[in-house]
Enzyme design. Structure first.
Site, PDB file in Angstrom:
ATOM      1  N   SER A   1       0.796  -1.102   0.052  1.00  0.00           N
ATOM      2  CA  SER A   1       0.043  -0.079  -0.092  1.00  0.00           C
ATOM      3  C   SER A   1       1.005   1.380  -0.187  1.00  0.00           C
ATOM      4  O   SER A   1       2.170   1.123   0.155  1.00  0.00           O
ATOM      5  CB  SER A   1      -0.943  -0.027   1.140  1.00  0.00           C
ATOM      6  OG  SER A   1      -0.005   0.232   2.390  1.00  0.00           O
ATOM      7  N   LYS A   2       0.206   2.321  -0.028  1.00  0.00           N
ATOM      8  CA  LYS A   2       0.874   3.814  -0.187  1.00  0.00           C
ATOM      9  C   LYS A   2       2.009   4.031   1.014  1.00  0.00           C
ATOM     10  O   LYS A   2       3.113   4.262   0.427  1.00  0.00           O
ATOM     11  CB  LYS A   2      -0.026   4.818   0.342  1.00  0.00           C
ATOM     12  CG  LYS A   2      -0.742   5.305  -1.096  1.00  0.00           C
ATOM     13  CD  LYS A   2      -1.058   6.803  -1.023  1.00  0.00           C
ATOM     14  CE  LYS A   2      -1.859   7.126  -2.239  1.00  0.00           C
ATOM     15  NZ  LYS A   2      -3.247   6.811  -2.122  1.00  0.00           N
TER      16      LYS A   2
END
Ligand code: GLU
Length: 466
Positions: free
Chosen positions: A241-242
């Site tokens: 994820s980010k």
């Protein structure tokens, strides 16, 4: 049988690298088998739809070099065909109209929740008598008749056999009350109509497969072979994820990664060929097989991606690399590259490219060939320009001025003699101030070569301005 794979992204405004890997595996498998790789844009969410978002995906594929064999199909454009299949199933008695009110559905949901059931719709319209009264003012949805008992097994090439009990499948809606098809139906109809033989996608879609198979079976269509790829995880094992790093293909492009490197890196997330780290696309086409894809999640390793990128930069033709570098000098450092700078960059490229991991790093480390003095100086470079350093440079200037033939050997010899004369043979005492003066840094390719590339006039000019 011609193998047909497909890449059906939803145009979300960016291309996730997980999607890029899915596209890559589909592409590789099609190329490997002499099959076709088709693209379909899953654009039924009209609120989020934009042509720019579609463009981003097509440009991403283009940048990665994943050419496709069709004009991308729009799922939205196929909605009449999807509805037609829903009505066909209705006609055959394999689907039915459901007139439940929102209140009834809410009550069913509540009941299922308290009973801990996996599905909630109680199929009350499934066997309603043909003439049963229909509540006024309600437009029906069409639901498919899912099997009531037994179980369904998907023979997945990557995941192995996966079985679910059919009681977990509900009579899901295939056509909404406004006549629009649901995604689950659209995917199946499109895959069938496009002749897709292999569905290679993220394992977050594995659950959908069981429902999609209900549609295939009801229509009597041959099901494709499935290969559900494990998702990419971050270094800590959590879903990528980010917070683990850049998510989109475009971000990697802008960070200065080469498509060859990203492809090489992505294909190794889940697939391998012995211990090979460097695998070109041609080799991958030769060696790839979808059945060799690993079932366990792969972890994204940024350092490995960088080292693969460094390799591809090193292997790249100097002038091709220069063409890629020029826009980075502009976008990253706001530097325009004139013909003199271009010639210097090209002559210096071999040494420069051996050191850089990304095009951004290459831009930063080659900027001294483009900039006019005064150069921005790093703090550690400045430390080499103390009184002793400046005195060294003064003498270096004097001796280099006297050189008639300006080449690496002669420049190197001058530096060494000066180190012997002034610093008891410590070459660094000459090279470090020299480096600071020519590059503004304490790190650069070998100085005699840098000086040769800059030329006598520019070298002496930079020395004289310290
Ligand atoms: N549109 C889906 C996605 O972007 C792909 C669905 C599929 O591969 O069947 O995740």
């Amino acid at each position: 049988m011609t193998i047909v794979t497909r890449f059906p992204p939803s145009p979300t405004g960016f291309m996730h690298i997980g999607n890029a890997r899915t596209a890559l595996f589909n592409w590789l498998y099609a190329r490997k088998t002499g099959g076709k790789f088709l693209v379909r844009i899953e654009d039924t969410d009209r609120e989020r739809y934009s042509t720019e978002a579609v463009d981003i995906i097509l440009k991403g594929l283009d940048w990665l070099g994943l050419g496709y064999d069709n004009t991308p199909v729009s799922q939205f454009e196929g909605r009449a065909r999807h509805a037609e299949v829903a009505h066909e199933l209705l006609k055959r008695g394999l689907a039915y109209e459901c007139y439940c009110t929102p209140e009834e559905l809410d009550a069913m949901r509540e009941k299922a929740k308290t009973e801990g059931k996996p599905t909630y719709y109680d199929r009350r319209w499934r066997d309603a008598a043909p003439g049963a009264p229909k509540p006024p003012g309600i437009k029906p949805v069409i639901r498919i008749k899912s099997p009531l008992s037994g179980d369904t097994t998907v023979h997945d090439v990557v995941q192995g056999d996966v079985t679910v009990k059919n009681e977990q499948l509900d009579d899901f809606i295939i056509l909404r009350s406004d006549g629009t098809p649901v995604y689950m139906l659209a995917v199946v109809v499109d895959d069938h109509d496009m002749g897709v033989t292999h569905v290679i996608r993220g394992d977050d879609h594995l659950n959908n497969t069981f429902r999609q198979n209900v549609i295939y079976d009801s229509m009597g269509w041959t099901k494709p072979t499935y290969a559900h790829l494990p998702l990419i995880h971050g270094a800590d094992g959590a879903k990528f994820s980010k917070r683990h790093g850049a998510q989109s293909v475009d971000e990697y492009r802008l960070m200065g990664f080469l498509p060859e490197a990203l492809n090489n890196y992505l294909m190794r997330l889940g697939w391998s060929h012995g211990d090979d780290e460097i695998i070109t696309m041609d080799q991958a086409v030769e060696w790839f097989d979808i059945k060799d894809v690993n079932k366990s999640a792969a972890r994204f390793d940024f350092a490995k991606l960088e080292s693969i990128n460094a390799h591809y930069m090193k292997m790249m033709d100097d002038s091709a690399l220069l063409t890629l570098l020029i826009p980075f000098l502009k976008s990253h450092l706001d530097l325009d590259v004139n013909d003199t700078a271009k010639a210097r960059l090209l002559s210096g490229m071999k040494d420069l490219k051996d050191r850089a991991k990304t095009l951004i790093q290459l831009a930063e480390e080659s900027a001294f060939y483009v900039r006019a003095i005064p150069l921005p100086m790093t703090e550690s470079a400045l430390k080499n320009l103390d009184a002793a350093g400046k005195e060294t440079l003064r003498l270096l200037h004097e001796r280099l001025s006297a050189l008639s033939l300006w080449n690496v050997e002669n420049i190197d010899a001058v530096c060494r003699t000066l180190a012997n004369d002034m610093h008891g043979g410590k070459l660094g005492k000459v090279m470090m101030p020299f480096r600071a003066a020519l590059t503004g840094s304490d790190k650069s390719p070998a100085l005699p070569h840098v000086a040769e590339v800059l030329g006598k006039e520019e070298t002496l000019f930079r020395l004289s301005k310290i």
